[in-house]
Design a protein around this motif. Structure first.
Motif, mmCIF file in Angstrom:
data_model
loop_
_atom_site.group_PDB
_atom_site.id
_atom_site.type_symbol
_atom_site.label_atom_id
_atom_site.label_comp_id
_atom_site.label_asym_id
_atom_site.label_seq_id
_atom_site.Cartn_x
_atom_site.Cartn_y
_atom_site.Cartn_z
ATOM 1 N N ARG A 22 0.816 -1.226 0.000
ATOM 2 C CA ARG A 22 0.000 0.000 0.000
ATOM 3 C C ARG A 22 0.846 1.270 0.000
ATOM 4 N N THR A 23 1.751 1.410 0.957
ATOM 5 C CA THR A 23 2.540 2.645 1.047
ATOM 6 C C THR A 23 3.512 2.765 -0.124
ATOM 7 N N PHE A 63 1.723 12.003 5.297
ATOM 8 C CA PHE A 63 2.060 10.701 4.708
ATOM 9 C C PHE A 63 3.562 10.464 4.637
ATOM 10 N N TYR A 123 1.591 4.135 -3.103
ATOM 11 C CA TYR A 123 1.377 5.575 -2.996
ATOM 12 C C TYR A 123 2.665 6.342 -3.295
ATOM 13 N N ASN A 124 3.781 5.892 -2.703
ATOM 14 C CA ASN A 124 5.062 6.578 -2.906
ATOM 15 C C ASN A 124 5.464 6.587 -4.380
ATOM 16 N N PHE A 129 -2.478 3.938 5.991
ATOM 17 C CA PHE A 129 -1.036 3.882 5.741
ATOM 18 C C PHE A 129 -0.331 3.207 6.916
ATOM 19 N N ASP A 144 7.090 8.897 6.413
ATOM 20 C CA ASP A 144 7.351 7.670 7.164
ATOM 21 C C ASP A 144 7.191 7.922 8.648
ATOM 22 N N SER A 153 -0.348 -0.522 6.934
ATOM 23 C CA SER A 153 0.655 -1.079 6.030
ATOM 24 C C SER A 153 2.040 -1.049 6.665
ATOM 25 N N TYR A 154 2.393 0.074 7.293
ATOM 26 C CA TYR A 154 3.690 0.165 7.964
ATOM 27 C C TYR A 154 3.820 -0.896 9.058
#
Length: 199
Positions: free
Chosen positions: A71-72, A166, A75-76, A97, A168, A100-101
């Motif tokens: 997911r992240t 958004f 987006y990145n 987000f 990290d 996902s992390y």
């Protein structure tokens, strides 16, 4: 009977050769990737389209965006190519987000070593050191060793001033138990990790 054994033997040999060729091909392919290509290799279908200046299919973007694993990263990648508007709006939240992390962190954690089967956002905490903590509960199913523990707690922390940017997270942690950590426990952990909470 001998013919059946011969056919099975041929199938096994051909399958093994195919697997070996595929492994060798992948190693050669990966060794030739640039640092950027390697970073986005797990979402290659999207990366290739963007690199060619094309718009990836929405269904492909949704597939990778819905996966906790990618997911992240999805987006990145879209953001890097100025296509962040293609990311599914319903997943464009700090909670999604953070899921996902946390899932990726758990997969890399030596003790847990897996993606959770379920993950649920519980609440948000504001710490004195200007860190906002998002609290999650997660669980995994049999035969995983932690399945019998049912719901466990996980924590994702961001600088309060950057909670909706958004970026990290500043901290990702779990004590792999179902007990809630207190504000002071979390603050001590951040201090121990020497995070630049007030910088």
């Amino acid at each position: 009977m001998e013919i059946v054994q011969l056919i099975i033997g041929i199938i096994v040999i051909v399958s093994l050769k195919f697997i070996i060729i595929k492994i060798i091909y992948n190693r050669i392919r990966i060794s030739k990737l640039t640092r950027e290509e390697l970073r986005f290799d797990s979402i290659r279908p999207i990366y290739k389209k963007l690199k060619l200046g094309e718009i990836p299919k929405i269904s492909i973007i949704e597939k990778y965006a819905n996966s906790l694993e990618s997911r992240t990263l999805t987006y990145n990648l879209l953001n890097k190519f100025n296509k962040a508007e293609l990311f599914p709006k319903e997943l464009l939240t700090i909670e999604k987000f953070s899921e996902s992390y946390l899932a990726n962190w758990l997969n890399m954690n030596d003790d847990f070593d897996n993606f959770p089967d379920e993950i649920v956002f519980e609440n948000k905490m504001e710490l004195k050191n200007e860190i906002t903590i998002l609290v999650f509960k997660f669980k995994t199913y049999e035969p995983h060793i932690f399945a019998e523990k049912d719901w466990l707690k996980g924590y994702i922390g961001y600088k309060s001033s950057e909670i909706n940017s958004f970026k990290d997270p500043e901290i990702i942690m779990s004590n792999l138990s179902n007990e809630n950590l207190t504000d002071s426990d979390l603050e001590k952990t951040i201090e121990l990790q020497k995070l630049p909470a007030n910088s």
